[in-house]
Design a protein around this motif. Structure first.
Motif, PDB file in Angstrom:
ATOM      1  N   GLN A 133       0.831  -1.200   0.000  1.00 34.71           N
ATOM      2  CA  GLN A 133       0.000   0.000   0.000  1.00 34.71           C
ATOM      3  C   GLN A 133       0.866   1.250   0.000  1.00 34.71           C
ATOM      4  N   ASN A 134       0.602   2.162  -0.933  1.00 32.47           N
ATOM      5  CA  ASN A 134       1.244   3.468  -0.886  1.00 32.47           C
ATOM      6  C   ASN A 134       0.791   4.212   0.361  1.00 32.47           C
ATOM      7  N   LEU A 135       1.739   4.829   1.059  1.00 35.62           N
ATOM      8  CA  LEU A 135       1.401   5.746   2.144  1.00 35.62           C
ATOM      9  C   LEU A 135       1.552   7.170   1.618  1.00 35.62           C
ATOM     10  N   LEU A 136       0.654   8.045   2.032  1.00 35.16           N
ATOM     11  CA  LEU A 136       0.556   9.365   1.414  1.00 35.16           C
ATOM     12  C   LEU A 136       0.854  10.489   2.400  1.00 35.16           C
ATOM     13  N   THR A 137       1.365  11.572   1.873  1.00 36.23           N
ATOM     14  CA  THR A 137       1.467  12.811   2.644  1.00 36.23           C
ATOM     15  C   THR A 137       0.081  13.431   2.758  1.00 36.23           C
ATOM     16  N   SER A 138      -0.058  14.421   3.619  1.00 30.69           N
ATOM     17  CA  SER A 138      -1.358  15.084   3.764  1.00 30.69           C
ATOM     18  C   SER A 138      -1.764  15.765   2.460  1.00 30.69           C
ATOM     19  N   SER A 152      -5.253  15.561  -2.492  1.00 34.23           N
ATOM     20  CA  SER A 152      -5.387  15.347  -3.941  1.00 34.23           C
ATOM     21  C   SER A 152      -6.270  14.143  -4.228  1.00 34.23           C
ATOM     22  N   THR A 153      -6.137  13.103  -3.389  1.00 32.24           N
ATOM     23  CA  THR A 153      -6.952  11.900  -3.562  1.00 32.24           C
ATOM     24  C   THR A 153      -8.421  12.207  -3.298  1.00 32.24           C
ATOM     25  N   ASP A 154      -8.693  13.003  -2.264  1.00 35.67           N
ATOM     26  CA  ASP A 154     -10.080  13.427  -1.998  1.00 35.67           C
ATOM     27  C   ASP A 154     -10.651  14.135  -3.219  1.00 35.67           C
ATOM     28  N   ALA A 155      -9.889  15.087  -3.752  1.00 35.85           N
ATOM     29  CA  ALA A 155     -10.362  15.880  -4.890  1.00 35.85           C
ATOM     30  C   ALA A 155     -10.585  15.002  -6.115  1.00 35.85           C
ATOM     31  N   PHE A 156      -9.662  14.078  -6.367  1.00 36.41           N
ATOM     32  CA  PHE A 156      -9.797  13.194  -7.523  1.00 36.41           C
ATOM     33  C   PHE A 156     -11.030  12.305  -7.375  1.00 36.41           C
ATOM     34  N   THR A 157     -11.234  11.769  -6.185  1.00 39.63           N
ATOM     35  CA  THR A 157     -12.378  10.881  -5.939  1.00 39.63           C
ATOM     36  C   THR A 157     -13.685  11.631  -6.136  1.00 39.63           C
ATOM     37  N   PRO A 210       1.752  16.060  13.553  1.00 31.74           N
ATOM     38  CA  PRO A 210       2.075  16.173  12.124  1.00 31.74           C
ATOM     39  C   PRO A 210       2.009  14.800  11.457  1.00 31.74           C
ATOM     40  N   THR A 211       1.437  14.734  10.265  1.00 32.72           N
ATOM     41  CA  THR A 211       1.276  13.446   9.601  1.00 32.72           C
ATOM     42  C   THR A 211       2.553  12.973   8.935  1.00 32.72           C
ATOM     43  N   GLU A 212       3.474  13.878   8.642  1.00 31.20           N
ATOM     44  CA  GLU A 212       4.793  13.521   8.138  1.00 31.20           C
ATOM     45  C   GLU A 212       5.781  14.592   8.565  1.00 31.20           C
ATOM     46  N   GLU A 252      -8.726   3.862  -5.001  1.00 28.66           N
ATOM     47  CA  GLU A 252      -7.515   3.094  -4.708  1.00 28.66           C
ATOM     48  C   GLU A 252      -6.529   3.096  -5.877  1.00 28.66           C
ATOM     49  N   GLU A 253      -7.046   3.055  -7.084  1.00 30.88           N
ATOM     50  CA  GLU A 253      -6.152   3.061  -8.248  1.00 30.88           C
ATOM     51  C   GLU A 253      -5.353   4.360  -8.302  1.00 30.88           C
ATOM     52  N   PHE A 254      -6.014   5.453  -7.973  1.00 24.94           N
ATOM     53  CA  PHE A 254      -5.322   6.742  -7.946  1.00 24.94           C
ATOM     54  C   PHE A 254      -4.258   6.753  -6.849  1.00 24.94           C
ATOM     55  N   ILE A 255      -4.619   6.251  -5.671  1.00 23.98           N
ATOM     56  CA  ILE A 255      -3.674   6.219  -4.551  1.00 23.98           C
ATOM     57  C   ILE A 255      -2.433   5.412  -4.920  1.00 23.98           C
ATOM     58  N   GLN A 256      -2.652   4.237  -5.486  1.00 23.34           N
ATOM     59  CA  GLN A 256      -1.525   3.364  -5.813  1.00 23.34           C
ATOM     60  C   GLN A 256      -0.696   3.902  -6.983  1.00 23.34           C
ATOM     61  N   GLY A 257      -1.277   4.798  -7.749  1.00 20.46           N
ATOM     62  CA  GLY A 257      -0.550   5.393  -8.870  1.00 20.46           C
ATOM     63  C   GLY A 257       0.279   6.610  -8.493  1.00 20.46           C
ATOM     64  N   LEU A 258       0.089   7.104  -7.272  1.00 25.09           N
ATOM     65  CA  LEU A 258       0.854   8.275  -6.841  1.00 25.09           C
ATOM     66  C   LEU A 258       2.311   7.902  -6.574  1.00 25.09           C
ATOM     67  N   ASP A 259       3.181   8.860  -6.759  1.00 26.41           N
ATOM     68  CA  ASP A 259       4.606   8.641  -6.524  1.00 26.41           C
ATOM     69  C   ASP A 259       4.896   8.847  -5.040  1.00 26.41           C
ATOM     70  N   SER A 260       5.021   7.754  -4.321  1.00 26.95           N
ATOM     71  CA  SER A 260       5.311   7.823  -2.891  1.00 26.95           C
ATOM     72  C   SER A 260       6.522   6.964  -2.584  1.00 26.95           C
ATOM     73  N   PRO A 261       7.477   7.478  -1.827  1.00 17.87           N
ATOM     74  CA  PRO A 261       8.628   6.652  -1.442  1.00 17.87           C
ATOM     75  C   PRO A 261       8.335   5.729  -0.269  1.00 17.87           C
ATOM     76  N   TYR A 262       7.104   5.785   0.263  1.00 21.65           N
ATOM     77  CA  TYR A 262       6.761   5.008   1.453  1.00 21.65           C
ATOM     78  C   TYR A 262       5.658   4.005   1.123  1.00 21.65           C
ATOM     79  N   GLN A 263       5.935   2.739   1.415  1.00 22.47           N
ATOM     80  CA  GLN A 263       4.940   1.698   1.195  1.00 22.47           C
ATOM     81  C   GLN A 263       4.829   0.826   2.439  1.00 22.47           C
ATOM     82  N   LEU A 264       3.612   0.354   2.682  1.00 24.23           N
ATOM     83  CA  LEU A 264       3.331  -0.507   3.826  1.00 24.23           C
ATOM     84  C   LEU A 264       3.165  -1.942   3.341  1.00 24.23           C
ATOM     85  N   ILE A 265       3.944  -2.849   3.925  1.00 25.12           N
ATOM     86  CA  ILE A 265       3.816  -4.267   3.565  1.00 25.12           C
ATOM     87  C   ILE A 265       2.509  -4.811   4.119  1.00 25.12           C
TER      88      ILE A 265
END
Length: 494
Positions: free
Chosen positions: A2-7, A12-17, A166-168, A214-227
Motif C-alpha cells: 500500500q502506498n502511504l501518502l502525505t497530507s 489530492s486523492t479526496d479531490a480526484f475521488t 504532524p502526519t509527516e 484506490e487506483e489513484f492512490i496506488q498510482g501516486l509517486d510515494s517513497p513510502y509503502q506498507l507491507i
C-alpha cells in the motif's frame, strides 16, 4: 503493498475521488463518518457511555459533527457536542454538518476558552478539533485545550489524526499533542504513526475504508509503502516437485565467539527454518559441541578455511562476532571477495569504527542496524524522521539495502524507497531477535530472492511469527520464534 501518502497527496486523492466518482465532498465526508462510527461502535459498545465530541471549525470538525449525529441515530444516549471556536475561519462542510446536527435534535455547546471544559465528566472524548496538514506546533488556546484534555485522563478516540500531530516530517517531542488512546484513520495510516515518537500522541490506530479511489492512490509517486500479507503471499514461491536442497541455495553465517555462541546458533536456526537448502556456519571450534547438539542439520566451516565464497548464495556476518582485531581482520577478509554480504551487529560496529571499510561494502549488500548501530555508522540524529531520510540517502550512495530496525521496521532499497513492516509486537522485546532476523534474511537471499525482497519478506515473517506466538504468551524468546518460522511461513504460501 500500500502506498502511504502525505497530507497533500491525501487531499489530492479526496479531490480526484470527488471529481471522478461524481460525488460531493459532503457525501465523501458522510462516508468517512459512517466508517468511523462503525469502528467506534465496536470499540465502545455500551450505548449508555457518556461521549463528548470536540469539534473544530474545519473539515475534521465537520467529521466530528457528522459522527455525533450518526452515534445519536445509532442509539447512543449521552452524546454531547462541544464547538471549539478558537478560530474565526470555518469551512462550508462544517456549516452544513452543523445545520444537520441541529436538525437531528442535538444542541452543541460553544467553547470559547479551554477552561470551559475543565469540568468535563464524559467517559469518552472524540477528538475532531484539528485534522491533518497542520505544519506548526499547537499554541495558545489549542495548546491549553490539549493539555487540559490530557490531564482529564479519559479515553480519547481521534478522528483521522490526533490534534496537533504532524502526519509527516519531524515529530518534535517538546510539542504538545492531544493524546489519543485510539486513532481511527481514513483509508491509510499516516506516515508518522510508524515512528517511536508517535507514542506522545497515540497508543494505537485503526484504518477504515471510506471509498477513496484506490487506483489513484496506488498510482501516486510515494517513497513510502506498507507491507501487507498479500504482498508477501504473492511473492513467496511454493516448493515444487523434483526440487532438492540445491534448489534452495546455500547460506553461510559467520558469527559467534566463545562467550557469544548463542547469537550464531539463533541466526543459523532461523536460516535453516526459513528454508535455505543448505546452511553452513563459521564459528570458533569451541562451539562445535553446542552446534551439533542444537542444530545437527547445520554444517560447519572453520574461520581459516574461508578462502572462497562463490559456492555460497548468501553470506551473513556479525552476530556475536565481537569487535576485537581478529574480528576486524575477518571482516576485511570477507570484504575482499567482493560478494554481497548481510552485515549485522558487531560487523556493523566494526564498519562504524573503520569507515574506510564501509566504502568497500559490495553493491547489493544488506545492512541491518538498530537505532544505535545506525547512528554509530552515519552520525547522531535527533529524530526518527531525520534518521530515515539519512537511511534513504545512504542506501542510494552505497547501493545497499538498509534494514532500520524499529517496532515498525523500515527496509530501504538502493533507490531510497521505504518499505514499512506491519508485523511484530512488544512480546518480542528480547535478546536474540536481531540474530534471528539476520538468519532469515540470509535464508531468503540464499533462495534467490533479491536483496530487497529477502529483507522485507524476512521482516514480515519475523514479526508475523512473533504475533502468532504472542497470542498465548506475554513474552516470546528468539528460540521460540525460530521454531515458529516454518509454521508461519506455511500459512503465507498460497
Amino acid at each position: 503493498m500500500q502506498n502511504l501518502l502525505t497530507s497533500e497527496q491525501m487531499r489530492s486523492t479526496d479531490a480526484f475521488t470527488i471529481k471522478n466518482k461524481g460525488i460531493t465532498s459532503i457525501a465523501l465526508m458522510e462516508s468517512a463518518s459512517i466508517a468511523f462510527a462503525k469502528a467506534f461502535m465496536e470499540e465502545v459498545k455500551d450505548k449508555t457511555t457518556a461521549i463528548a465530541v470536540l469539534s473544530g471549525k474545519g473539515n475534521n470538525g465537520a467529521d466530528g459533527l457528522a459522527i455525533a449525529r450518526l452515534l445519536k441515530d445509532a442509539g447512543y444516549q449521552q452524546v454531547s457536542v462541544y464547538l471549539i471556536l478558537f478560530s474565526s475561519r470555518e469551512t462550508e462542510e462544517y456549516r452544513i454538518n452543523l445545520n444537520l446536527l441541529k436538525s437531528s435534535g442535538l444542541k452543541p455547546i460553544d467553547i470559547n476558552s479551554p477552561g470551559q471544559l475543565s469540568t468535563l465528566k464524559d467517559e469518552v472524548i472524540i477528538d475532531a478539533v484539528l485534522g491533518s496538514g497542520l505544519n506548526k506546533a499547537l499554541e495558545g488556546s489549542y495548546r491549553e485545550l490539549a493539555e487540559l484534555v490530557n490531564a482529564l485522563n479519559r479515553k480519547v478516540i481521534a478522528v483521522d489524526v490526533p490534534t496537533g500531530f504532524p502526519t509527516e516530517g519531524i515529530i518534535n517531542e517538546d510539542n504538545v499533542y492531544l493524546k489519543a488512546d485510539l486513532v481511527i484513520c481514513f483509508q491509510r495510516p499516516k506516515i508518522n504513526f510508524f515512528f517511536p515518537e508517535s507514542a506522545a500522541a497515540l497508543t494505537r490506530f485503526q484504518v477504515v475504508e471510506i471509498g477513496l479511489d484506490e487506483e489513484f492512490i496506488q498510482g501516486l509517486d510515494s517513497p513510502y509503502q506498507l507491507i501487507d500479507a498479500s504482498a508477501i503471499t504473492d511473492l513467496i514461491k511454493p516448493r515444487k516437485s523434483f526440487s532438492h536442497k540445491g534448489t534452495y541455495g546455500h547460506a553461510l553465517i559467520v558469527a559467534g565467539q566463545e562467550d557469544t555462541m548463542g547469537a550464531a546458533l539463533l541466526a543459523s536456526r532461523a536460516c535453516l527454518h526459513g528454508g535455505a537448502g543448505l546452511t553452513t556456519v563459521s564459528i570458533p571450534e569451541s562451539g562445535l559441541t553446542a552446534l551439533n547438539a542444537a542444530l545437527p542439520e547445520v554444517m560447519y566451516i572453520s574461520r581459516n578455511k574461508l578462502a572462497e565464497l562463490k559456492k555460497f548464495s548468501a553470506v551473513a556476518v556479525g552476530p556475536g562476532l565481537g569487535t576485537a582485531d581478529e574480528s576486524v581482520n575477518l571482516l576485511q577478509h570477507l570484504l575482499q571477495f567482493k560478494v554481497p554480504l548481510i552485515i549485522d551487529a558487531d560487523a556493523l560496529n566494526i564498519l562504524a569504527k573503520y569507515q574506510e571499510l564501509l566504502q568497500q561494502v559490495t553493491e547489493g549488500s544488506v545492512l541491518t542496524p538498530h537505532m544505535k548501530e545506525f547512528d554509530h555508522l552515519f552520525g547522531t540524529h535527533s529524530s526518527w524522521w531525520e534518521r530515515l531520510q539519512t537511511a534513504r540517502k545512504k542506501a542510494v550512495e552505497i547501493k545497499c539495502v538498509i534494514i532500520l530496525k524499529n517496532q515498525y521496521t523500515f527496509t530501504i532499497d538502493q533507490n531510497g524507497k521505504v518499505t514499512i513492516n506491519s508485523t511484530g509486537n512488544p512480546a518480542m522485546a528480547q535478546g536474540g531477535m536481531g540474530d534471528t532476523l539476520t538468519g532469515l534474511v540470509s535464508s531468503f537471499l540464499a533462495q534467490h530472492y533479491t536483496a530487497h525482497q529477502a529483507a522485507y519478506i524476512a521482516c514480515y515473517l519475523h514479526g508475523k511469527a512473533g504475533d502468532e506466538l504472542a497470542i498465548e504468551r506475554v513474552s516470546v524468546t528468539a528460540s521460540q520464534l525460530g521454531d515458529q518460522i516454518p509454521v508461519t511461513l506455511k500459512g503465507l504460501i498460497k
